[in-house]
Design a protein around this motif. Structure first.
Motif, PDB file in Angstrom:
ATOM      1  N   SER A  97       0.810  -1.223   0.000  1.00  0.00           N
ATOM      2  CA  SER A  97       0.000   0.000   0.000  1.00  0.00           C
ATOM      3  C   SER A  97       0.844   1.274   0.000  1.00  0.00           C
ATOM      4  O   SER A  97       0.318   2.355  -0.200  1.00  0.00           O
ATOM      5  N   ASP A  98       2.148   1.138   0.180  1.00  0.00           N
ATOM      6  CA  ASP A  98       3.041   2.292   0.209  1.00  0.00           C
ATOM      7  C   ASP A  98       3.725   2.422  -1.152  1.00  0.00           C
ATOM      8  O   ASP A  98       4.688   1.702  -1.455  1.00  0.00           O
ATOM      9  N   GLU A  99       3.228   3.336  -1.981  1.00  0.00           N
ATOM     10  CA  GLU A  99       3.755   3.477  -3.335  1.00  0.00           C
ATOM     11  C   GLU A  99       5.244   3.813  -3.330  1.00  0.00           C
ATOM     12  O   GLU A  99       6.004   3.322  -4.169  1.00  0.00           O
ATOM     13  N   GLY A 100       5.696   4.626  -2.397  1.00  0.00           N
ATOM     14  CA  GLY A 100       7.112   4.978  -2.307  1.00  0.00           C
ATOM     15  C   GLY A 100       7.981   3.748  -2.051  1.00  0.00           C
ATOM     16  O   GLY A 100       9.047   3.588  -2.661  1.00  0.00           O
ATOM     17  N   GLU A 101       7.531   2.890  -1.146  1.00  0.00           N
ATOM     18  CA  GLU A 101       8.265   1.655  -0.854  1.00  0.00           C
ATOM     19  C   GLU A 101       8.259   0.734  -2.065  1.00  0.00           C
ATOM     20  O   GLU A 101       9.277   0.126  -2.411  1.00  0.00           O
ATOM     21  N   TRP A 102       7.130   0.640  -2.726  1.00  0.00           N
ATOM     22  CA  TRP A 102       7.008  -0.213  -3.906  1.00  0.00           C
ATOM     23  C   TRP A 102       7.967   0.279  -4.996  1.00  0.00           C
ATOM     24  O   TRP A 102       8.668  -0.514  -5.628  1.00  0.00           O
ATOM     25  N   ARG A 103       8.005   1.595  -5.207  1.00  0.00           N
ATOM     26  CA  ARG A 103       8.924   2.173  -6.191  1.00  0.00           C
ATOM     27  C   ARG A 103      10.374   1.864  -5.811  1.00  0.00           C
ATOM     28  O   ARG A 103      11.199   1.534  -6.669  1.00  0.00           O
ATOM     29  N   ARG A 104      10.697   1.964  -4.520  1.00  0.00           N
ATOM     30  CA  ARG A 104      12.060   1.699  -4.053  1.00  0.00           C
ATOM     31  C   ARG A 104      12.454   0.251  -4.340  1.00  0.00           C
ATOM     32  O   ARG A 104      13.557  -0.033  -4.791  1.00  0.00           O
ATOM     33  N   ARG A 105      11.539  -0.678  -4.089  1.00  0.00           N
ATOM     34  CA  ARG A 105      11.810  -2.095  -4.349  1.00  0.00           C
ATOM     35  C   ARG A 105      12.102  -2.340  -5.822  1.00  0.00           C
ATOM     36  O   ARG A 105      13.028  -3.068  -6.176  1.00  0.00           O
ATOM     37  N   LEU A 106      11.283  -1.752  -6.688  1.00  0.00           N
ATOM     38  CA  LEU A 106      11.480  -1.936  -8.122  1.00  0.00           C
ATOM     39  C   LEU A 106      12.770  -1.270  -8.591  1.00  0.00           C
ATOM     40  O   LEU A 106      13.463  -1.800  -9.462  1.00  0.00           O
ATOM     41  N   GLU A 107      13.083  -0.123  -8.009  1.00  0.00           N
ATOM     42  CA  GLU A 107      14.339   0.553  -8.354  1.00  0.00           C
ATOM     43  C   GLU A 107      15.531  -0.316  -7.953  1.00  0.00           C
ATOM     44  O   GLU A 107      16.494  -0.457  -8.714  1.00  0.00           O
ATOM     45  N   GLU A 108      15.462  -0.918  -6.787  1.00  0.00           N
ATOM     46  CA  GLU A 108      16.528  -1.816  -6.332  1.00  0.00           C
ATOM     47  C   GLU A 108      16.630  -3.024  -7.258  1.00  0.00           C
ATOM     48  O   GLU A 108      17.725  -3.448  -7.630  1.00  0.00           O
ATOM     49  N   ARG A 109      15.492  -3.563  -7.657  1.00  0.00           N
ATOM     50  CA  ARG A 109      15.447  -4.709  -8.558  1.00  0.00           C
ATOM     51  C   ARG A 109      16.069  -4.362  -9.914  1.00  0.00           C
ATOM     52  O   ARG A 109      16.691  -5.203 -10.552  1.00  0.00           O
ATOM     53  N   SER A 110      15.901  -3.126 -10.346  1.00  0.00           N
ATOM     54  CA  SER A 110      16.394  -2.710 -11.668  1.00  0.00           C
ATOM     55  C   SER A 110      17.918  -2.733 -11.758  1.00  0.00           C
ATOM     56  O   SER A 110      18.473  -2.765 -12.858  1.00  0.00           O
ATOM     57  N   LYS A 111      18.600  -2.753 -10.623  1.00  0.00           N
ATOM     58  CA  LYS A 111      20.068  -2.765 -10.631  1.00  0.00           C
ATOM     59  C   LYS A 111      20.625  -4.107 -11.095  1.00  0.00           C
ATOM     60  O   LYS A 111      21.696  -4.165 -11.697  1.00  0.00           O
ATOM     61  N   HIS A 112      19.926  -5.191 -10.794  1.00  0.00           N
ATOM     62  CA  HIS A 112      20.363  -6.541 -11.178  1.00  0.00           C
ATOM     63  C   HIS A 112      19.136  -7.397 -11.497  1.00  0.00           C
ATOM     64  O   HIS A 112      18.849  -8.359 -10.777  1.00  0.00           O
ATOM     65  N   PRO A 113      18.408  -7.066 -12.559  1.00  0.00           N
ATOM     66  CA  PRO A 113      17.172  -7.817 -12.832  1.00  0.00           C
ATOM     67  C   PRO A 113      17.438  -9.241 -13.306  1.00  0.00           C
ATOM     68  O   PRO A 113      18.431  -9.514 -13.968  1.00  0.00           O
ATOM     69  N   GLU A 114      16.541 -10.127 -12.927  1.00  0.00           N
ATOM     70  CA  GLU A 114      16.549 -11.490 -13.426  1.00  0.00           C
ATOM     71  C   GLU A 114      15.950 -11.467 -14.832  1.00  0.00           C
ATOM     72  O   GLU A 114      15.272 -10.509 -15.207  1.00  0.00           O
ATOM     73  N   PRO A 115      16.158 -12.530 -15.625  1.00  0.00           N
ATOM     74  CA  PRO A 115      15.628 -12.533 -16.995  1.00  0.00           C
ATOM     75  C   PRO A 115      14.126 -12.270 -17.086  1.00  0.00           C
ATOM     76  O   PRO A 115      13.659 -11.635 -18.025  1.00  0.00           O
ATOM     77  N   ASN A 116      13.348 -12.754 -16.101  1.00  0.00           N
ATOM     78  CA  ASN A 116      11.894 -12.569 -16.159  1.00  0.00           C
ATOM     79  C   ASN A 116      11.475 -11.153 -15.791  1.00  0.00           C
ATOM     80  O   ASN A 116      10.340 -10.767 -16.011  1.00  0.00           O
ATOM     81  N   GLN A 117      12.366 -10.376 -15.230  1.00  0.00           N
ATOM     82  CA  GLN A 117      12.047  -9.027 -14.765  1.00  0.00           C
ATOM     83  C   GLN A 117      12.332  -8.012 -15.873  1.00  0.00           C
ATOM     84  O   GLN A 117      13.241  -7.203 -15.779  1.00  0.00           O
ATOM     85  N   MET A 118      11.512  -8.098 -16.924  1.00  0.00           N
ATOM     86  CA  MET A 118      11.727  -7.274 -18.112  1.00  0.00           C
ATOM     87  C   MET A 118      11.360  -5.814 -17.891  1.00  0.00           C
ATOM     88  O   MET A 118      11.896  -4.937 -18.531  1.00  0.00           O
TER      89      MET A 118
END
Length: 162
Positions: A97-118
């Motif tokens: 429910s926290d959009e800022g936290e959700w954005r932070r998680r995705l930003e962190e994921r973007s540094k080393h994405p897995e193949p499925n994380q297009m």
């Protein structure tokens, strides 16, 4: 939706219950790394899941499935399959429910994405899905990953034990 905390929740639930865990993303990544087209990889992952469940339906076991069933065309057939094969399905929808936290998680994921994380950008996901939040079906539990994973696992345990 991506980045809500499904996998972290599944990992902690698995440890607490002492059961097996099966992740759609891990299986999908295997197919993508071997050069399969994304749509074929997804089909194969679900074919594997259905086969595994059908072959083990008579065994008294519990498996935590980290398989987002966010689309009706995926959810309804899976739910029907479980009913048809007498497989007890307890479904949990994880949101954030926290959009800022959700954005932070995705930003962190973007540094080393897995193949499925297009897609690893919140705005791109929102554009793709329309709404980032999924409404649970009447028999599903909705948990919010802004809470501690320990309290979420407790909530899931209580839901399963009911």
């Amino acid at each position: 939706r991506p980045g809500t905390g499904k996998t972290l929740t599944a990992q902690h639930l698995t440890k607490r219950l002492g059961v097996s865990w099966l992740s759609q993303d891990m299986l999908y990544d295997v197919f993508l790394k071997r050069g399969f087209e994304p749509s074929l990889g997804k089909e194969m992952v679900f074919e594997f899941l259905y086969t595994l469940l059908a072959q083990n339906k008579d065994i008294d076991s519990t498996v935590v499935l980290d398989f987002p069933l966010q689309r009706e065309e995926t959810y309804q057939p899976f739910f029907a399959f479980c009913q048809e094969h007498n497989i007890r399905l307890t479904s949990v929808v994880v949101t954030c429910s926290d959009e800022g936290e959700w954005r932070r998680r995705l930003e962190e994921r973007s540094k080393h994405p897995e193949p499925n994380q297009m897609i690893t950008d919140y705005d791109q996901f929102e554009k793709r899905y329309g709404s980032m939040h999924i409404l649970p079906h009447p028999h599903e539990l909705l948990v919010d990953s802004v809470h501690s994973v320990e309290s979420i696992v407790d909530e899931i345990r209580a839901f399963v034990d009911r």
